[in-house]
Design an enzyme around this catalytic site. Structure first.
Site, PDB file in Angstrom:
ATOM      1  N   GLU A  28       0.878  -1.137   0.075  1.00 54.91           N
ATOM      2  CA  GLU A  28       0.022   0.048   0.037  1.00 54.91           C
ATOM      3  C   GLU A  28       0.647   1.185   0.054  1.00 54.91           C
ATOM      4  OE1 GLU A  28      -4.047  -0.669   2.646  1.00 54.91           O
ATOM      5  OE2 GLU A  28      -2.258  -1.682   3.344  1.00 54.91           O
ATOM      6  N   TYR A  29       2.081   1.316   0.832  1.00 57.93           N
ATOM      7  CA  TYR A  29       2.960   2.338   0.878  1.00 57.93           C
ATOM      8  C   TYR A  29       3.401   2.554  -0.591  1.00 57.93           C
ATOM      9  CZ  TYR A  29       6.718   5.324   2.288  1.00 57.93           C
ATOM     10  OH  TYR A  29       7.511   6.427   2.287  1.00 57.93           O
ATOM     11  N   CYS A  41      49.810 -37.564  22.951  1.00 55.10           N
ATOM     12  CA  CYS A  41      49.946 -36.162  23.088  1.00 55.10           C
ATOM     13  C   CYS A  41      49.960 -35.538  24.490  1.00 55.10           C
ATOM     14  CB  CYS A  41      49.072 -35.336  22.148  1.00 55.10           C
ATOM     15  SG  CYS A  41      49.367 -33.814  22.078  1.00 55.10           S
ATOM     16  N   LYS A  72      25.525   7.147  24.863  1.00 49.39           N
ATOM     17  CA  LYS A  72      26.442   7.753  23.868  1.00 49.39           C
ATOM     18  C   LYS A  72      26.750   6.815  22.455  1.00 49.39           C
ATOM     19  CE  LYS A  72      30.271  10.651  23.685  1.00 49.39           C
ATOM     20  NZ  LYS A  72      31.066   9.988  22.312  1.00 49.39           N
ATOM     21  N   GLU A 125      21.782   9.526  28.966  1.00 49.57           N
ATOM     22  CA  GLU A 125      21.610   8.849  27.725  1.00 49.57           C
ATOM     23  C   GLU A 125      22.639   8.081  27.148  1.00 49.57           C
ATOM     24  OE1 GLU A 125      21.454  12.417  24.993  1.00 49.57           O
ATOM     25  OE2 GLU A 125      19.515  13.203  26.117  1.00 49.57           O
ATOM     26  N   CYS A 173      45.505 -33.203  15.710  1.00 47.03           N
ATOM     27  CA  CYS A 173      46.648 -33.816  16.166  1.00 47.03           C
ATOM     28  C   CYS A 173      46.287 -35.352  16.047  1.00 47.03           C
ATOM     29  CB  CYS A 173      47.344 -33.273  17.399  1.00 47.03           C
ATOM     30  SG  CYS A 173      48.408 -34.635  18.076  1.00 47.03           S
ATOM     31  N   ASP A 181      27.642   5.734  19.084  1.00 47.23           N
ATOM     32  CA  ASP A 181      29.152   5.642  18.273  1.00 47.23           C
ATOM     33  C   ASP A 181      28.599   5.655  16.947  1.00 47.23           C
ATOM     34  OD1 ASP A 181      31.677   5.799  18.354  1.00 47.23           O
ATOM     35  OD2 ASP A 181      32.108   3.626  18.768  1.00 47.23           O
ATOM     36  N   ARG A 194      29.331  17.563  11.542  1.00 45.42           N
ATOM     37  CA  ARG A 194      29.799  18.527  12.798  1.00 45.42           C
ATOM     38  C   ARG A 194      31.105  19.177  12.361  1.00 45.42           C
ATOM     39  NH1 ARG A 194      33.659  17.542  16.756  1.00 45.42           N
ATOM     40  NH2 ARG A 194      33.479  19.126  18.371  1.00 45.42           N
ATOM     41  N   LYS A 252      32.851   7.093  29.826  1.00 52.11           N
ATOM     42  CA  LYS A 252      32.973   5.980  28.860  1.00 52.11           C
ATOM     43  C   LYS A 252      33.088   4.836  29.233  1.00 52.11           C
ATOM     44  CE  LYS A 252      34.251   7.547  24.891  1.00 52.11           C
ATOM     45  NZ  LYS A 252      35.271   8.492  24.187  1.00 52.11           N
ATOM     46  N   TYR A 285      19.027  14.155  19.705  1.00 51.21           N
ATOM     47  CA  TYR A 285      19.371  14.427  21.287  1.00 51.21           C
ATOM     48  C   TYR A 285      19.374  15.650  21.934  1.00 51.21           C
ATOM     49  CZ  TYR A 285      24.081  14.456  19.617  1.00 51.21           C
ATOM     50  OH  TYR A 285      25.453  14.639  18.679  1.00 51.21           O
ATOM     51  N   CYS A 331      52.254 -32.071  15.118  1.00 50.53           N
ATOM     52  CA  CYS A 331      51.828 -31.355  16.275  1.00 50.53           C
ATOM     53  C   CYS A 331      52.874 -30.659  17.080  1.00 50.53           C
ATOM     54  CB  CYS A 331      51.096 -32.337  17.274  1.00 50.53           C
ATOM     55  SG  CYS A 331      50.745 -31.882  18.938  1.00 50.53           S
ATOM     56  N   SER A 358      31.700  19.498  21.895  1.00 50.60           N
ATOM     57  CA  SER A 358      32.086  18.181  21.999  1.00 50.60           C
ATOM     58  C   SER A 358      32.010  18.156  23.742  1.00 50.60           C
ATOM     59  CB  SER A 358      33.322  17.888  21.689  1.00 50.60           C
ATOM     60  OG  SER A 358      34.276  18.897  22.147  1.00 50.60           O
ATOM     61  N   LEU A 359      32.177  16.858  24.039  1.00 51.47           N
ATOM     62  CA  LEU A 359      31.856  16.667  25.411  1.00 51.47           C
ATOM     63  C   LEU A 359      33.281  16.370  26.042  1.00 51.47           C
ATOM     64  CD1 LEU A 359      28.694  14.290  24.961  1.00 51.47           C
ATOM     65  CD2 LEU A 359      28.576  16.360  26.033  1.00 51.47           C
ATOM     66  N   CYS A 381      53.467 -32.944  20.418  1.00 55.44           N
ATOM     67  CA  CYS A 381      53.941 -34.351  20.358  1.00 55.44           C
ATOM     68  C   CYS A 381      54.585 -34.788  19.174  1.00 55.44           C
ATOM     69  CB  CYS A 381      52.770 -35.129  20.867  1.00 55.44           C
ATOM     70  SG  CYS A 381      51.642 -35.323  19.582  1.00 55.44           S
TER      71      CYS A 381
HETATM   72  S1  IVH Z   1      25.660  15.750  23.084  1.00 57.26           S
HETATM   73  C1  IVH Z   1      26.931  19.868  24.071  1.00 57.26           C
HETATM   74  N1  IVH Z   1      24.371  13.480  23.595  1.00 57.26           N
HETATM   75  O1  IVH Z   1      29.213  12.527  21.356  1.00 57.26           O
HETATM   76  C2  IVH Z   1      26.634  18.387  23.705  1.00 57.26           C
HETATM   77  N2  IVH Z   1      26.388  13.842  22.136  1.00 57.26           N
HETATM   78  O2  IVH Z   1      31.822  14.136  22.254  1.00 57.26           O
HETATM   79  C3  IVH Z   1      26.843  17.746  22.500  1.00 57.26           C
HETATM   80  N3  IVH Z   1      27.191  11.644  20.958  1.00 57.26           N
HETATM   81  O3  IVH Z   1      29.851  14.954  18.712  1.00 57.26           O
HETATM   82  C4  IVH Z   1      26.682  16.339  22.342  1.00 57.26           C
HETATM   83  N4  IVH Z   1      25.470  10.417  21.816  1.00 57.26           N
HETATM   84  O4  IVH Z   1      28.613  12.675  17.988  1.00 57.26           O
HETATM   85  C5  IVH Z   1      25.107  14.115  22.933  1.00 57.26           C
HETATM   86  N5  IVH Z   1      23.153  11.229  23.718  1.00 57.26           N
HETATM   87  C6  IVH Z   1      24.173  12.009  23.094  1.00 57.26           C
HETATM   88  C7  IVH Z   1      25.295  11.678  22.101  1.00 57.26           C
HETATM   89  C8  IVH Z   1      26.439  12.485  21.737  1.00 57.26           C
HETATM   90  C9  IVH Z   1      26.520  10.456  21.077  1.00 57.26           C
HETATM   91  C10 IVH Z   1      28.313  11.963  20.359  1.00 57.26           C
HETATM   92  C11 IVH Z   1      28.143  13.176  19.475  1.00 57.26           C
HETATM   93  C12 IVH Z   1      29.095  14.210  19.749  1.00 57.26           C
HETATM   94  C13 IVH Z   1      29.891  13.642  20.801  1.00 57.26           C
HETATM   95  C14 IVH Z   1      30.493  14.499  21.700  1.00 57.26           C
END
Ligand code: IVH
Length: 768
Positions: free
Chosen positions: A35-36, A436, A115, A113, A430, A117, A136, A318, A230, A412, A82-83, A415
């Protein structure tokens, strides 16, 4: 263009958007794929006829478009930060303290939350429509990958009107989130790459990055990328005052938000969350490298601000990396209990998955070839949870000129016996068996283990020493050990030497199932050992059983039957077993089980022979009224056979038994049935219905004047059943000399006890 087309296009876009959201974000579709597709094709056709109807938020734009030569750069209006990371409880508590001190509060709540990858992206919506998406980059400037992002179904191309909250979206909304590749999609991508002979991706993150950076968005469209939102960088309605509120707004707009997000209280809440997600990490369908704690109160965030490029109000906690690169210095071959040689990588020690790793498995030679592993390579080592570290992949770009291929040795390493490849399968073994020392040590450890002979105090070190001194050459030698042998080696042992010798002596009598298991026959685990013991009832029967008989035992397939057969056929094993049987006694032996006896009819025997057209029903017809294989084989030459069967099957049967090997096989099987006390089971069963012992259950104990097998066969021929243990259902206990606990139990339960002579009387038709 008609007014109708314009309206219809708008309607289709809204419907498709809604279905997309239900399917990709809510995981709750209300229409079928067909249908979609129909709606989708209708919109595509409309847009093809009237290109002016095409809008940037149209679902048709998700399939990708014209390839570009490079990505345009875009300046982020709000920098992408970044974090900061923390790796320990202490660092986390420091972070929390700084937050509390910065705000002057005693305790604060965080949004916690996973994190993910993957790759951070920024998504810009103007008047609710997706207009631009970017990587980014360096945080200030990224690349415009709008066309690629449009192909990700979980990213809405138009914001849903916020019905629940009533908050209207501002002119410009900027959403931040992570594009990632779930494991399943990663596996699929690598499968496809392998099929095309292309290079494999090292991990989901690299595969996601490669997919997002495609200049041709039709390629990105084929990649199973996913997305979680996020954050909102611009345009959050002011009524939303916390991070949890912000996430709700994202859901309302139609974005997927991780189900794992939770509000937690203070550092203790963060740590509990860290542990909880860590425990789930291995089973999540995507990679995470940590968790993120963000101050939940948005006003507090303003107050705290930033240091360099990271916020003061958030931190990433981490997990130890599960993968690391290191040098593969050498490859050894480890010999397992059953002689299998496993290639094992000796690595330059590397910290991975929370531990120092210097050895990793390469599994087998097929894997070595598949991964193209060479000695001298830089490799990626993976250690996830408690799983044995493995070499996951080679970094080909770093292969030195003098890298050497991995070669399976012809002999082997322990042995010197020959190494042979399993005829079917990937293993090399072996052939030395107990000659052995590597196999012997492990065979002994298995023999003494809890589910086997269960001998306390004989550990790995003691076994190893005794094997090296050649004091132990097979399990039987355990029973010749003396206190002096052990005392010599075990000056300061935890277990006194005398106790060890006592423990060994206490296991001179072994239950049949334990003995079978203790031998360490390949593919015979504890359950199979118990099944063999219960059904075949005697060690000698297990040892000589033909594969056709072994496969009658539940849970034993053709492969296992062959392993058992070849184990006992091996001369080293046969000698070790003989030696052992001289030292131990077996308890719990009994006749062949009723289940096996039931299956051992002449008809079943025939049906097993794999004669075309001869199934159990026709086999039954053919054998009706026959008592033995000899009779059958005489009858088979009779031209009248076709009258019993159809002509075709008759011809097939005759052709089969024209081969002397086939006749001999059948006779061999019949002899085994006889030896197992299963003579003419089918014929006897017919007699049994009216036999003198019909419906009665017997148990045998003690030493009888004739072998137990024979007694059991007599009882069964008389229509009775033989069981291994006394219970309320037992009718008679046939007791010989030196009857023990079974006799006592029978007396307690009031079971009639017979001697051998009385049994003969019953068989002759006397009343008990
Ligand atoms: S918050 C100011 N939340 O982690 C906060 N980042 O080192 C900015 N990432 O570049 C990021 N899960 O690629 C946030 N739940 C999450 C995340 C997250 C993965 C990554 C993201 C960011 C990096 C920060």
């Amino acid at each position: 263009m008609s007014e109708g087309s314009l309206q219809r296009a708008g309607q289709l876009r809204r419907q498709l958007q809604e279905h997309n959201h239900r399917y990709y974000v809510l995981d709750d579709p209300t229409v079928s794929d067909a249908e979609y597709d129909a709606l989708f094709r209708e919109l595509q056709a409309l847009e093809a006829a009237h290109p002016e109807l095409r809008t940037p938020d149209s679902p048709t734009q998700r399939v990708g478009g014209v390839a570009s030569s490079e990505f345009a750069s875009v300046r982020h209006r709000v920098p992408m930060l970044s974090l900061n990371n923390c790796f320990s409880e202490e660092e986390l508590r420091d972070f929390d303290r700084r937050v509390r001190e910065g705000l002057g509060r005693a305790t604060v709540a965080y949004a916690a939350e996973p994190k993910l990858d993957g790759l951070a992206v920024s998504l810009i919506y103007e008047d609710g429509v997706f207009v631009r998406g970017a990587t980014r980059g360096d945080g200030e400037t990224g690349e415009d990958i709008s066309d690629n992002l449009r192909t990700i179904r979980r990213i809405p191309l138009r914001l849903h009107p916020s019905t629940s909250s009533g908050h209207t979206a501002s002119k410009v909304v900027e959403v931040r989130g992570e594009v990632y590749l779930p494991h399943e999609g990663f596996r699929r991508m690598n499968e496809e790459a392998a099929a095309k002979g292309e290079k494999l991706y090292v991990n989901p993150r690299n595969a996601a990055a490669g997919s997002l950076r495609q200049l041709d968005s039709t390629i990105t469209a084929k990649r199973p990328l996913a997305f979680y939102a996020y954050g909102v960088a611009q345009g959050l309605p002011p009524q939303r005052r916390t991070h949890m509120d912000m996430l709700q707004q994202l859901r309302d707009w139609g974005f997927p938000v991780s189900e794992l997000v939770r509000r937690v209280e203070a550092a203790d809440g963060c740590l509990a969350y860290y542990g909880e997600i860590g425990a789930k990490r291995a089973s999540l369908p995507f990679d995470i490298d940590g968790v993120v704690y963000k101050l939940d109160d948005l006003a507090g965030r303003e107050e705290l601000g930033f240091v360099s490029r990271a916020p003061r109000w958030a931190v990433a906690h981490k997990y130890p990396a599960e993968e690391a690169q290191t040098l593969l210095e050498n490859v050894d071959f480890q010999v397992g209990r059953t002689g299998v040689l496993t290639p094992t990588a000796r690595l330059r020690t590397v910290f991975v998955g929370g531990a120092n790793v210097s050895n990793a498995t390469l599994h087998n030679m097929d894997e070595v070839a598949r991964k193209d592993v060479h000695i001298g390579d830089t490799v990626i080592v993976r250690r996830a949870g408690d799983v044995i570290p493995e070499v996951k992949a080679v970094v080909l770009a770093l292969r030195p000129a003098d890298a050497r291929p991995v070669v399976m040795p012809a002999h082997c390493p322990v042995c010197g016996s020959e190494v042979r490849r399993d005829p079917e399968g990937v293993a090399y073994r072996c052939v030395g068996r107990l000659v052995c020392k590597a196999q012997l040590k492990q065979a002994l450890q298995h023999f003494v283990s809890r589910k086997a002979a269960d001998i306390d105090g004989v550990g790995e070190a003691l076994i190893s020493e005794l094997v090296e001194r050649e004091r132990l050459k097979s399990p039987a030698d355990l029973y010749t050990l003396e206190v002096a042998d052990v005392a010599q080696l075990y000056k300061s042992a935890e277990v006194a030497p005398a106790k060890i010798i006592e423990a060994i002596a206490a296991r001179r009598e072994l239950a049949l199932s334990r003995l079978i298991y203790a031998l360490g026959i390949p593919s015979v685990g504890e359950t199979t050992a118990k099944d063999l013991a219960r059904h075949l009832g005697a060690f000698e029967r297990v040892r000589v059983a033909l594969p056709e008989v072994l496969t009658l035992v539940e849970g034993i397939g053709v492969a296992a039957a062959e392993e058992i057969g070849s184990f006992f056929a091996d001369a080293h094993n046969a000698a070790a077993v003989d030696a052992l049987l001289e030292r131990v006694t077996i308890s719990g032996e009994q006749p062949v089980s009723a289940e096996i006896a039931d299956q051992c009819s002449l008809a079943a025997l025939l049906a097993q022979q794999q004669v075309k057209g001869l199934g159990p029903v026709k086999a039954e017809k053919l054998t009706a009224g026959l008592g033995s294989v000899t009779e059958l084989l005489v009858r088979i030459d009779d031209p009248a056979l076709a009258a019993l069967l159809d002509e075709r099957t008759a011809a097939a049967v005759q052709a089969h038994f024209a081969e002397s090997a086939n006749r001999e096989r059948l006779q061999l099987l019949e002899r085994q049935f006889e030896a197992f006390g299963l003579t003419g089971a089918a014929a006897t069963q017919r007699a049994a219905a009216g036999g003198p012992l019909a419906g009665k259950t017997f148990v045998l104990t003690g030493t009888l004047p004739v072998p137990r097998d024979e007694v059991a066969a007599q009882i069964e021929a008389g229509g009775g059943k033989v069981s291994g243990s006394v219970s309320a259902k037992t009718d008679f206990l046939v007791a010989g000399e030196a009857a023990g606990s079974k006799l006592a139990k029978a007396e307690k339960l009031g079971v009639t006890v017979l001697d051998y002579a009385a049994l003969q009387g019953l068989l002759g038709g006397e009343k008990p």
